[in-house]
Design a protein around this motif. Structure first.
Motif, mmCIF file in Angstrom:
data_model
loop_
_atom_site.group_PDB
_atom_site.id
_atom_site.type_symbol
_atom_site.label_atom_id
_atom_site.label_comp_id
_atom_site.label_asym_id
_atom_site.label_seq_id
_atom_site.Cartn_x
_atom_site.Cartn_y
_atom_site.Cartn_z
ATOM 1 N N ILE A 24 0.842 -1.196 0.000
ATOM 2 C CA ILE A 24 0.000 0.000 0.000
ATOM 3 C C ILE A 24 0.875 1.244 0.000
ATOM 4 N N THR A 25 0.463 2.241 -0.756
ATOM 5 C CA THR A 25 1.192 3.503 -0.802
ATOM 6 C C THR A 25 0.599 4.488 0.194
ATOM 7 N N PRO A 26 1.393 4.912 1.170
ATOM 8 C CA PRO A 26 0.867 5.833 2.183
ATOM 9 C C PRO A 26 0.973 7.288 1.746
ATOM 10 N N SER A 27 0.310 7.603 0.649
ATOM 11 C CA SER A 27 0.403 8.979 0.160
ATOM 12 C C SER A 27 -0.694 9.846 0.758
ATOM 13 N N ILE A 58 3.385 -10.933 3.918
ATOM 14 C CA ILE A 58 4.219 -9.731 3.987
ATOM 15 C C ILE A 58 3.439 -8.488 3.569
ATOM 16 N N PHE A 59 3.848 -7.384 4.120
ATOM 17 C CA PHE A 59 3.221 -6.098 3.825
ATOM 18 C C PHE A 59 4.337 -5.118 3.491
ATOM 19 N N ILE A 60 4.281 -4.601 2.291
ATOM 20 C CA ILE A 60 5.301 -3.633 1.902
ATOM 21 C C ILE A 60 4.666 -2.254 1.805
ATOM 22 N N ALA A 61 5.186 -1.337 2.567
ATOM 23 C CA ALA A 61 4.696 0.033 2.501
ATOM 24 C C ALA A 61 5.524 0.779 1.466
ATOM 25 N N ASP A 62 4.850 1.324 0.496
ATOM 26 C CA ASP A 62 5.551 2.034 -0.575
ATOM 27 C C ASP A 62 5.956 3.425 -0.116
ATOM 28 N N THR A 63 6.848 3.439 0.840
ATOM 29 C CA THR A 63 7.259 4.704 1.457
ATOM 30 C C THR A 63 8.228 5.512 0.605
ATOM 31 N N PHE A 64 8.737 4.855 -0.439
ATOM 32 C CA PHE A 64 9.740 5.533 -1.262
ATOM 33 C C PHE A 64 9.111 6.131 -2.527
ATOM 34 N N SER A 87 9.021 9.234 2.241
ATOM 35 C CA SER A 87 9.775 9.027 3.475
ATOM 36 C C SER A 87 10.678 10.195 3.812
ATOM 37 N N SER A 88 10.870 11.125 2.878
ATOM 38 C CA SER A 88 11.728 12.256 3.238
ATOM 39 C C SER A 88 10.963 13.570 3.287
ATOM 40 N N ILE A 89 9.645 13.466 3.356
ATOM 41 C CA ILE A 89 8.817 14.668 3.461
ATOM 42 C C ILE A 89 8.383 14.798 4.921
ATOM 43 N N PRO A 90 8.346 16.015 5.435
ATOM 44 C CA PRO A 90 7.951 16.177 6.845
ATOM 45 C C PRO A 90 6.515 15.738 7.108
ATOM 46 N N CYS A 91 6.304 15.276 8.303
ATOM 47 C CA CYS A 91 4.989 14.801 8.726
ATOM 48 C C CYS A 91 4.009 15.970 8.826
ATOM 49 N N PRO A 92 2.803 15.774 8.315
ATOM 50 C CA PRO A 92 1.806 16.857 8.374
ATOM 51 C C PRO A 92 1.465 17.294 9.803
ATOM 52 N N CYS A 93 1.505 16.380 10.739
ATOM 53 C CA CYS A 93 1.126 16.773 12.101
ATOM 54 C C CYS A 93 2.347 17.012 12.970
ATOM 55 N N LYS A 122 9.402 -1.505 4.764
ATOM 56 C CA LYS A 122 9.226 -0.159 4.229
ATOM 57 C C LYS A 122 10.164 -0.013 3.042
ATOM 58 N N ASP A 123 9.585 0.400 1.965
ATOM 59 C CA ASP A 123 10.329 0.409 0.714
ATOM 60 C C ASP A 123 11.592 1.267 0.766
ATOM 61 N N HIS A 124 11.516 2.420 1.402
ATOM 62 C CA HIS A 124 12.725 3.276 1.411
ATOM 63 C C HIS A 124 13.850 2.600 2.184
ATOM 64 N N GLU A 125 13.474 1.786 3.167
ATOM 65 C CA GLU A 125 14.512 1.061 3.897
ATOM 66 C C GLU A 125 15.098 -0.060 3.046
ATOM 67 N N LEU A 126 14.226 -0.721 2.295
ATOM 68 C CA LEU A 126 14.715 -1.781 1.407
ATOM 69 C C LEU A 126 15.734 -1.220 0.424
ATOM 70 N N TYR A 127 15.416 -0.068 -0.124
ATOM 71 C CA TYR A 127 16.366 0.547 -1.061
ATOM 72 C C TYR A 127 17.656 0.920 -0.349
ATOM 73 N N ALA A 128 17.508 1.516 0.817
ATOM 74 C CA ALA A 128 18.697 1.961 1.545
ATOM 75 C C ALA A 128 19.589 0.776 1.919
ATOM 76 N N GLN A 129 18.959 -0.368 2.182
ATOM 77 C CA GLN A 129 19.732 -1.553 2.566
ATOM 78 C C GLN A 129 20.361 -2.264 1.373
ATOM 79 N N GLY A 130 20.042 -1.802 0.165
ATOM 80 C CA GLY A 130 20.583 -2.468 -1.010
ATOM 81 C C GLY A 130 19.845 -3.743 -1.381
ATOM 82 N N PHE A 131 18.660 -3.888 -0.843
ATOM 83 C CA PHE A 131 17.865 -5.084 -1.104
ATOM 84 C C PHE A 131 17.624 -5.319 -2.595
#
Length: 510
Positions: A24-27, A58-64, A87-93, A122-131
């Motif tokens: 799911i994309t948490p946009s 498994i649940f992958i959050a499309d955070t990236f 994942s690099s945008i500030p939280c609205p609240c 979390k997708d941004h973590e997967l990318y960061a880890q080189g997955f």
RNA sequence: GGGCCUGUAGCUCAGCUAGGUAGAGCACCUGGCUUUUAACCAGGUGGCCAGGGGUUCGAAUCCCCUCAGGCCCGCCA
């Protein structure tokens, strides 16, 4: 046979080890529709485990994923973040780690309450880890092939030299870096912001586009089953291209697909009005008991769209759930129209089936009691006048009480809402006052029992020669200030003798 | 332009992959010692199963077409 079992049996024919994926994309607020993806898959996961399969959910959050645009619920200041990973945008609240987390966290909590506990990535973590490292190389090495597949199947027209990877620009932080030259492991990219650079692909951040990333995930996670909405299932859509890319590029047999329908909202016009906003999953969890919400999804075939009625229909839904429960525990015969009762009931339990049937309090009654009582202790007090509560029943009652309060406050139709007046301040005509006076005299002498109260009201009406309508209106008017209300006998009983008599007294004195 | 889902009583739906002339819940109506009022019980009213054609001894159920409603894709995911 229940649909979850049908799918599970089909999967068992392929093997007894399975990885079921959801994503799911948490946009923005993650809505009820998204819940269907997760619940449907989880039901099949349970059905597989019941058959002795080794299964993983498994649940992958499309955070990236990049922020596509400034959504209606966002402040205009978000304009500057469009194109950046969620994942690099500030939280609205301001209370969460980042934008993605802000929407993801309530959803994960909702899943938890519903008994859904996938492995979360979390997708941004997967990318960061080189997955995805190897998959990215494979994709880039096969860029032409992928481009051809996409062009051919989806009818797109990707330009020569198109590369299946968007670089996260070191200058502007957006996923808009285009690869211009590729010679493993070095790439040259240019960003829309004007920035250019040469970097090592293994050290730079960036993301494969969805249509490529999806099949890459299948192969990396070993996904054997995935449910998705019909948006992905359209001809030429990401499933069509994904399954071919999986086979021809990643050399992976695509998972068993399963298309589910969306959920429609009924009644509450404002909810799906011009903004197109749906009710968030985390919101629904607050107003519907967990097992009832699961029930809603388990009851219907995933291929059917669901009309979710947050208004009156919710009461019917809870009643229907309770009926399934009675049948499950053998307290009642199944009636026509009920399907797979046992299985639906089992799959509706977030955390396993109870050994004994929970004591049921009719939900409509609870809706009345919850509006009379000031707090949960009073609810118990009122209800206990008629039934004994056991320990685990109290738990259920507490949950339902909290949910119904939330529902009453935010979603219930006005017709069902009322508030017991602190004090009666309106005007009463003489006839009504005389009627109330007689009623009071009668009520003083009787046992405080719903049916006896009911009889007393009717007797007084008859004796005094007032119409039933007028009589009841007088009663409702002095208690809740409305012309109609909950069934009078039970209502007055719940309010208590003392309260009712003193209220009438108060009115007569005036 | 392409595709998916749905169309059965006022409402929500079951029945449709074992084809034999329709079911449930809610709503409604009528009763329940004298009592219309939003937790009860017992009955009852109510549908030419969207429409047309075909297969069949027989179709809501299978095939074809049409119509209607919802949604998705044709940007990105």
């Amino acid at each position: 046979m229940h649909w979850a079992d049908v799918v599970a049996e089909k999967l068992m024919q392929r093997g007894d080890e399975h990885v079921l994926a959801t994503a799911i994309t948490p946009s923005g607020p993650i809505h009820v529709g998204n819940l269907r993806e997760v619940m449907t898959t989880e039901a099949i996961y349970r059905a597989l485990k019941d058959r002795g399969a080794k299964a993983k959910l498994i649940f992958i959050a499309d955070t990236f994923d990049p922020l596509r645009k400034v959504y209606p619920f966002l402040d205009k200041s978000y304009e500057k973040y469009v194109g950046m990973p969620l994942s690099s945008i500030p939280c609205p609240c301001g209370e969460h780690e980042n934008y993605a987390e802000h929407f993801l966290q309530p959803f994960i909590e909702a899943m938890d309450e519903l008994g859904i506990k996938p492995e979360i990535y979390k997708d941004h973590e997967l990318y960061a880890q080189g997955f995805y490292k190897n998959a990215i190389k494979t994709a880039l090495d096969n860029a032409d092939k992928i481009r051809n597949i996409l062009n051919e199947i989806s009818g797109r027209n990707l330009p020569e030299g198109w590369m299946p990877f968007n670089v996260l620009c070191e200058n502007c932080g957006r996923l808009t870096g285009e690869i211009k030259e590729y010679e493993y492991p070095s790439i040259k990219y240019e960003c829309k912001c004007g920035w250019k650079n040469s970097v090592n692909i293994n050290e730079c951040m960036g993301k494969m586009p969805w249509r490529v990333e999806w099949p890459a995930r299948w192969s990396l996670f070993g996904v054997t089953f995935e449910a998705f909405g019909k948006d992905h299932a359209s001809p030429g859509g990401s499933w069509d291209t994904g399954k071919v890319i999986a086979k021809e590029v990643f050399n992976y047999e695509p998972p068993m697909p399963f298309v589910y329908e969306f959920i429609h909202l009924k009644g509450r016009g404002a909810m799906h009005g011009s903004t197109g906003l749906a009710i968030a999953a985390s919101e629904v969890v607050k107003m519907v008991p967990a097992e009832v919400l699961r029930f809603l999804f388990m009851k219907y075939e995933p291929s059917r769209h669901i009309e979710f009625d947050a208004s009156f229909g919710l009461l019917d839904l809870v009643d229907e759930y309770d009926e399934y429960e009675r049948v499950y525990f053998g307290m009642q015969e199944a009636r026509a129209g009920m399907k797979d009762v046992r299985r639906v009931y089992e799959l509706s339990q977030p955390y396993g089936t109870k050994a004994k049937m929970p004591l049921q309090i009719p939900y409509r009654h609870l809706a009345v009691v919850a509006q009379i009582a000031k707090n949960f202790d009073e609810v118990i007090e009122i209800i206990q006048r008629r039934t004994e509560l056991q320990k685990f029943d109290e738990e259920r009652l507490r949950e339902r009480y909290e949910k119904i309060k939330y529902w009453l406050k935010n979603y219930a139709p006005d017709a069902i809402k009322f508030e017991v007046l602190e004090k009666f301040e309106g005007e009463m005509d003489k006839r009504s006052i005389e009627f109330l006076e007689r009623l009071k005299n009668k009520l003083e002498t009787i046992e405080w029992d719903a049916e006896k109260i009911h009889s007393a009201i009717h007797e007084t009406i008859k004796e005094y020669g007032i119409s039933a309508k007028e009589g009841f209106e007088a009663i409702y008017k002095i208690i809740i200030g409305k012309k109609r209300g909950p069934r009078a006998g039970y209502f007055l009983q719940s309010l208590g003798k003392e309260f009712v008599l003193s209220r009438i007294h108060e009115v007569i004195q005036k």
